[in-house]
Design a protein around this motif. Sequence first.
Motif, PDB file in Angstrom:
ATOM      1  N   ILE A 211       0.836  -0.980   0.004  1.00 55.46           N
ATOM      2  CA  ILE A 211      -0.461   0.125  -0.174  1.00 55.46           C
ATOM      3  C   ILE A 211       1.064   1.133  -0.326  1.00 55.46           C
ATOM      4  CG2 ILE A 211      -1.930   1.195   1.425  1.00 55.46           C
ATOM      5  CD1 ILE A 211      -2.854  -1.773   2.952  1.00 55.46           C
ATOM      6  N   ALA A 212       1.039   1.787  -1.176  1.00 51.66           N
ATOM      7  CA  ALA A 212       1.741   3.092  -1.232  1.00 51.66           C
ATOM      8  C   ALA A 212       0.598   3.768  -0.561  1.00 51.66           C
ATOM      9  CB  ALA A 212       2.380   3.460  -2.743  1.00 51.66           C
ATOM     10  N   GLY A 213       2.091   4.815  -0.061  1.00 52.01           N
ATOM     11  CA  GLY A 213       1.047   6.597   0.652  1.00 52.01           C
ATOM     12  C   GLY A 213       0.283   5.722   2.405  1.00 52.01           C
TER      13      GLY A 213
ATOM     14  N   PRO B 242     -12.499   7.054  -4.548  1.00 56.47           N
ATOM     15  CA  PRO B 242     -12.451   5.950  -4.917  1.00 56.47           C
ATOM     16  C   PRO B 242     -11.225   5.602  -5.447  1.00 56.47           C
ATOM     17  CG  PRO B 242     -14.428   7.158  -5.927  1.00 56.47           C
ATOM     18  CD  PRO B 242     -13.541   7.837  -5.405  1.00 56.47           C
ATOM     19  N   GLY B 243     -10.766   4.215  -5.229  1.00 55.12           N
ATOM     20  CA  GLY B 243      -9.288   3.847  -5.991  1.00 55.12           C
ATOM     21  C   GLY B 243      -8.208   4.059  -4.700  1.00 55.12           C
ATOM     22  N   THR B 244      -8.651   4.642  -3.829  1.00 55.05           N
ATOM     23  CA  THR B 244      -7.654   4.965  -2.972  1.00 55.05           C
ATOM     24  C   THR B 244      -6.169   3.918  -2.188  1.00 55.05           C
ATOM     25  OG1 THR B 244      -9.091   5.792  -1.861  1.00 55.05           O
ATOM     26  CG2 THR B 244      -7.814   7.460  -3.360  1.00 55.05           C
ATOM     27  N   GLY B 245      -7.602   3.149  -2.550  1.00 60.78           N
ATOM     28  CA  GLY B 245      -6.802   1.661  -1.052  1.00 60.78           C
ATOM     29  C   GLY B 245      -7.079   1.677  -0.043  1.00 60.78           C
ATOM     30  N   LYS B 246      -8.539   1.556  -0.343  1.00 56.24           N
ATOM     31  CA  LYS B 246      -9.232   1.464   1.152  1.00 56.24           C
ATOM     32  C   LYS B 246      -9.856  -0.187   1.672  1.00 56.24           C
ATOM     33  CE  LYS B 246     -12.826   3.917   0.116  1.00 56.24           C
ATOM     34  NZ  LYS B 246     -11.817   4.927  -1.322  1.00 56.24           N
ATOM     35  N   THR B 247      -9.925  -0.790   0.352  1.00 51.50           N
ATOM     36  CA  THR B 247     -10.760  -2.163   0.429  1.00 51.50           C
ATOM     37  C   THR B 247      -9.116  -2.773   0.629  1.00 51.50           C
ATOM     38  OG1 THR B 247     -12.287  -2.082  -0.961  1.00 51.50           O
ATOM     39  CG2 THR B 247     -11.369  -4.123  -1.205  1.00 51.50           C
ATOM     40  N   LEU B 248      -8.104  -2.078  -0.121  1.00 51.28           N
ATOM     41  CA  LEU B 248      -6.401  -2.816   0.125  1.00 51.28           C
ATOM     42  C   LEU B 248      -6.077  -2.800   1.276  1.00 51.28           C
ATOM     43  CD1 LEU B 248      -4.792  -4.093  -2.427  1.00 51.28           C
ATOM     44  CD2 LEU B 248      -3.382  -1.402  -1.952  1.00 51.28           C
ATOM     45  N   ILE B 249      -6.867  -2.194   2.154  1.00 52.30           N
ATOM     46  CA  ILE B 249      -6.182  -1.928   3.191  1.00 52.30           C
ATOM     47  C   ILE B 249      -7.150  -2.785   4.387  1.00 52.30           C
ATOM     48  CG2 ILE B 249      -6.145  -0.208   5.861  1.00 52.30           C
ATOM     49  CD1 ILE B 249      -6.064   2.591   3.885  1.00 52.30           C
TER      50      ILE B 249
ATOM     51  N   THR C 216     -15.745   3.682   2.359  1.00 53.98           N
ATOM     52  CA  THR C 216     -16.458   3.810   2.072  1.00 53.98           C
ATOM     53  C   THR C 216     -16.498   5.072   1.427  1.00 53.98           C
ATOM     54  OG1 THR C 216     -18.647   5.457   1.912  1.00 53.98           O
ATOM     55  CG2 THR C 216     -17.246   5.865   3.705  1.00 53.98           C
ATOM     56  N   ASN C 217     -16.688   5.612  -0.133  1.00 53.34           N
ATOM     57  CA  ASN C 217     -15.743   6.630  -0.503  1.00 53.34           C
ATOM     58  C   ASN C 217     -17.482   7.429  -0.559  1.00 53.34           C
ATOM     59  OD1 ASN C 217     -18.410   5.510  -2.404  1.00 53.34           O
ATOM     60  ND2 ASN C 217     -16.026   4.453  -3.714  1.00 53.34           N
ATOM     61  N   ARG C 218     -18.684   7.139  -0.138  1.00 50.70           N
ATOM     62  CA  ARG C 218     -19.488   8.417   0.349  1.00 50.70           C
ATOM     63  C   ARG C 218     -19.777   8.100   1.755  1.00 50.70           C
ATOM     64  NH1 ARG C 218     -23.792   6.133  -3.512  1.00 50.70           N
ATOM     65  NH2 ARG C 218     -23.569   3.994  -2.850  1.00 50.70           N
TER      66      ARG C 218
HETATM   67  N1  LIG Z   1      -2.592   3.294  -2.370  1.00 55.24           N
HETATM   68  C1  LIG Z   1      -2.776   2.535  -3.174  1.00 55.24           C
HETATM   69  N2  LIG Z   1      -1.094   1.399  -3.241  1.00 55.24           N
HETATM   70  C2  LIG Z   1      -1.049   0.811  -3.898  1.00 55.24           C
HETATM   71  N3  LIG Z   1      -2.009   0.122  -4.869  1.00 55.24           N
HETATM   72  C3  LIG Z   1      -3.004   1.314  -4.598  1.00 55.24           C
HETATM   73  C4  LIG Z   1      -3.518   2.061  -3.472  1.00 55.24           C
HETATM   74  N4  LIG Z   1      -4.706   2.306  -3.952  1.00 55.24           N
HETATM   75  C5  LIG Z   1      -4.869   1.736  -4.919  1.00 55.24           C
HETATM   76  N5  LIG Z   1      -4.293   0.510  -5.040  1.00 55.24           N
HETATM   77  C6  LIG Z   1      -4.762   0.330  -6.971  1.00 55.24           C
HETATM   78  O1  LIG Z   1      -5.947   0.179  -6.876  1.00 55.24           O
HETATM   79  C7  LIG Z   1      -7.137  -0.852  -6.679  1.00 55.24           C
HETATM   80  C8  LIG Z   1      -8.456  -0.644  -5.652  1.00 55.24           C
HETATM   81  O2  LIG Z   1      -7.691   0.021  -5.079  1.00 55.24           O
HETATM   82  P1  LIG Z   1      -9.260  -0.631  -3.372  1.00 55.24           P
HETATM   83  O3  LIG Z   1     -10.371  -1.268  -4.447  1.00 55.24           O
HETATM   84  O4  LIG Z   1      -8.374  -0.522  -2.458  1.00 55.24           O
HETATM   85  O5  LIG Z   1      -9.677   1.074  -3.790  1.00 55.24           O
HETATM   86  P2  LIG Z   1     -10.997   1.821  -2.865  1.00 55.24           P
HETATM   87  O6  LIG Z   1     -10.480   2.313  -2.077  1.00 55.24           O
HETATM   88  O7  LIG Z   1     -11.401   0.293  -1.798  1.00 55.24           O
HETATM   89  O8  LIG Z   1     -11.728   2.122  -3.733  1.00 55.24           O
HETATM   90  P3  LIG Z   1     -13.502   2.426  -3.746  1.00 55.24           P
HETATM   91  O9  LIG Z   1     -13.578   3.097  -2.884  1.00 55.24           O
HETATM   92  O10 LIG Z   1     -14.214   2.311  -4.913  1.00 55.24           O
HETATM   93  O11 LIG Z   1     -13.737   0.658  -3.028  1.00 55.24           O
HETATM   94  C9  LIG Z   1      -6.212  -2.128  -6.022  1.00 55.24           C
HETATM   95  O12 LIG Z   1      -6.223  -3.331  -6.059  1.00 55.24           O
HETATM   96  C10 LIG Z   1      -4.852  -1.288  -6.518  1.00 55.24           C
HETATM   97  O13 LIG Z   1      -4.348  -2.382  -7.405  1.00 55.24           O
END
Ligand SMILES: Nc1ncnc2c1ncn2[C@@H]1O[C@H](COP(=O)(O)OP(=O)(O)OP(=O)(O)O)[C@@H](O)[C@H]1O
Length: 691
Positions: free
Chosen positions: A420-422, A460-467, A562-564
């Motif tokens: 998880i970057a950043g 969205p897409g900032t890594g919440k699910t990843l965390i 959440t993203n909302r």
């Molecule tokens: N901080 C991060 N470091 C590395 N990769 C990231 C990071 N954030 C997002 N990604 C990449 O983006 C993909 C989507 O991230 P993720 O599903 O965690 O986003 P999210 O915050 O849960 O989005 P949403 O709000 O739409 O659910 C990840 O699988 C990863 O490849």
Amino acid sequence: MEKPTHGTVHLSDWQKSYFAITSGTCTPGQKADGYRAKILQIQYAWANSEISQVCAANLFKKYAEKYSAIIDSDNIETGLNNYAENILTLAKCQQNDSDKWQSALTTDNVFELKCVQERMQAGKNFQSSQMAPADAFVPADKGVSASAAPGLPKLPVFSNAGETDLWAGSSKRASQGADLLEHPSSSKSLQSTLPPATKTSDTFPASSASFNELIQTGVQATPLFGSKEAASSSSLKASGHSGDGQNLSLSNQSAVHGWSANSGKRKAFYSVADESNPVTPNLTSCQASVSTESSSSPGNRNRNEEGSVTGFRTAKEQLWVDQQKKPQNLPQRTPISSYGGVKKSLGAGRSRGPFGKFVPPVPKQDGNENGGAQCKPPTRGPAEPSLPVDERLKNIEPKMVELIMHEIMDHGPPVNWDDIAGVEFAKATIKEIVVWPMLRPDIFTGLRGPPKGILLFGPPGTGKTLIGKCIACQSGATFFSISASSLTSKWVGEGEKMVRALFAVARCQQPAVIFIDEIDSLLSQRGDGEHESSRRIKTEFLVQLDGATTSSEDRILVVGATNRPQEIDEAARRRLVKRLYIPLPEASARKQIVARLMSKEHCCLNEEEIELIVRKSNGFSGADMTQLCREASLGPIRSLQSMDITTIMPDEVRPIAFLDFESAFKTVRPSVSSKDLELYETWNQTFGCGR
Ligand SMILES: Nc1ncnc2c1ncn2[C@@H]1O[C@H](COP(=O)(O)OP(=O)(O)OP(=O)(O)O)[C@@H](O)[C@H]1O
Ligand SMILES: [Mg+2]
């Protein structure tokens, strides 16, 4: 006890000793010993043709009933059954142990064993030099005296089984002897001793020499069947003197049955036991093979003809047989869970360590310690017995529990913090409030106690699910990952039950993390147009969340993403005390993402070019950066043009270059608008817990 002399056994003697035993001066143990001694005397007397078969049968029946009455009675003053209870329990446990054990010996190869050959030879020799009945009587009587006298070793009674093993010259008999040692008080042991008693009745080679041999036979039989049996027999023997007495009593008791006339009943008795207990040697078939093998011997033929026993069973025997018929009554040392095949209790037996510790609710199939997330739900056989369910799951539908255990688990590759970057602040906070308390609950107590609810919010897409996945892998807790939309749509009408079941299972699986992605759809603001079912789900969730967050014992952490965030109900917001903003990645984080992804590819980017990419990608989310890299990686393939894609070798494909990124920037745009970003910033400043 009066010692009968050769050829002078009269009915009056039997009567006399019968009265002596029943006079009321003897203890139950002495009475049992006395009856047992009488039974032996009857055997010997009949073997020596001193009494008729009818007479012997009548006497046996009489003594057997008296004897059984003492053995089976649980009256402390008049019976011995209280002890039998313990033995029975012990025997059942041991049988369970032996269920797992399988001997390498087969009925064929056992006859090739040297020790078996020797026994068989000894049996044949013995048969050819049959002794006079008078000789047989003396040691037999010694045995009777010994067993009748309290405190003396009662081994001679065991001699029945062992002796006839020797006589039959069959290793199968030896195996039954081993079983007898293993289950002295079970009907199995009773059955095991039956055939020897029958055999004894017609041939009765009771000499002191055979007595010694029979003990050896018993000792030799044990190693044949492994150390487990040896341990079992010794543990039973070590249970005390009276224990021996009990063992012997039961062996003898079964010997009594051999005298009554009803082979059909005996067969039925055997087959019931065999059916119900696969471990029990199939005596019927065993007998058949023995009789086939030894049919040339007239003595043996005789023996088979006289295989007439009564169907009489003591209450204890009947209980045992009944219990064997019911598989669910068998004590389960290693029960198999109906919830994912986990043994003993939900979540038990899983390895949990500081790293690579994502522990899915179902056991790992691939043996990958760090790859729990990759494991597939186990396939369960339909016949697998159910576990005794945890009290906390008592009111939860098993179907729901199954769903949670099998469907609400996270799948995918394991994730490390470095992936998880950043988001350094969020990561540090999560480590502090999730991982460490899970690892050291003893330190994180009182005010240091971790929060029970976390909200990860951001674009969205900032890594919440990843965390969330990373928490699953790194916290060592049981991880339940569920999308809120699953609760509201997948199990229509049953959402609130699912929520209840989810928390109930999590309580059984503590420490547990419940990760709810898209939590806004579950906990959105309550409004007029809201659907009844979603309102019920929300209420149930808040109730459960309240329970989990207020109970100091429960180690359940709810992580919502959440993203909302602005749509989340204020009641739910309050319960998710730690609200962490997961922003768009900064320049350093974007560089990290590009560098990490490109390091796995054939790429020729230099440091300056990477910096340029980072600068140009301002406003990109982590997901956008990933998409940019994907797009760029296709550049070399697109540049092949005329070359045939089907024939080119992988190393002929050129490396990914900066120009590919330039092209990619033309198609990949940031997914988060600056307007949206402002909303997040504002919400973070209002409700967020970040700096
Ligand atoms: N901080 C991060 N470091 C590395 N990769 C990231 C990071 N954030 C997002 N990604 C990449 O983006 C993909 C989507 O991230 P993720 O599903 O965690 O986003 P999210 O915050 O849960 O989005 P949403 O709000 O739409 O659910 C990840 O699988 C990863 O490849
Ligand atoms: Mg997500």
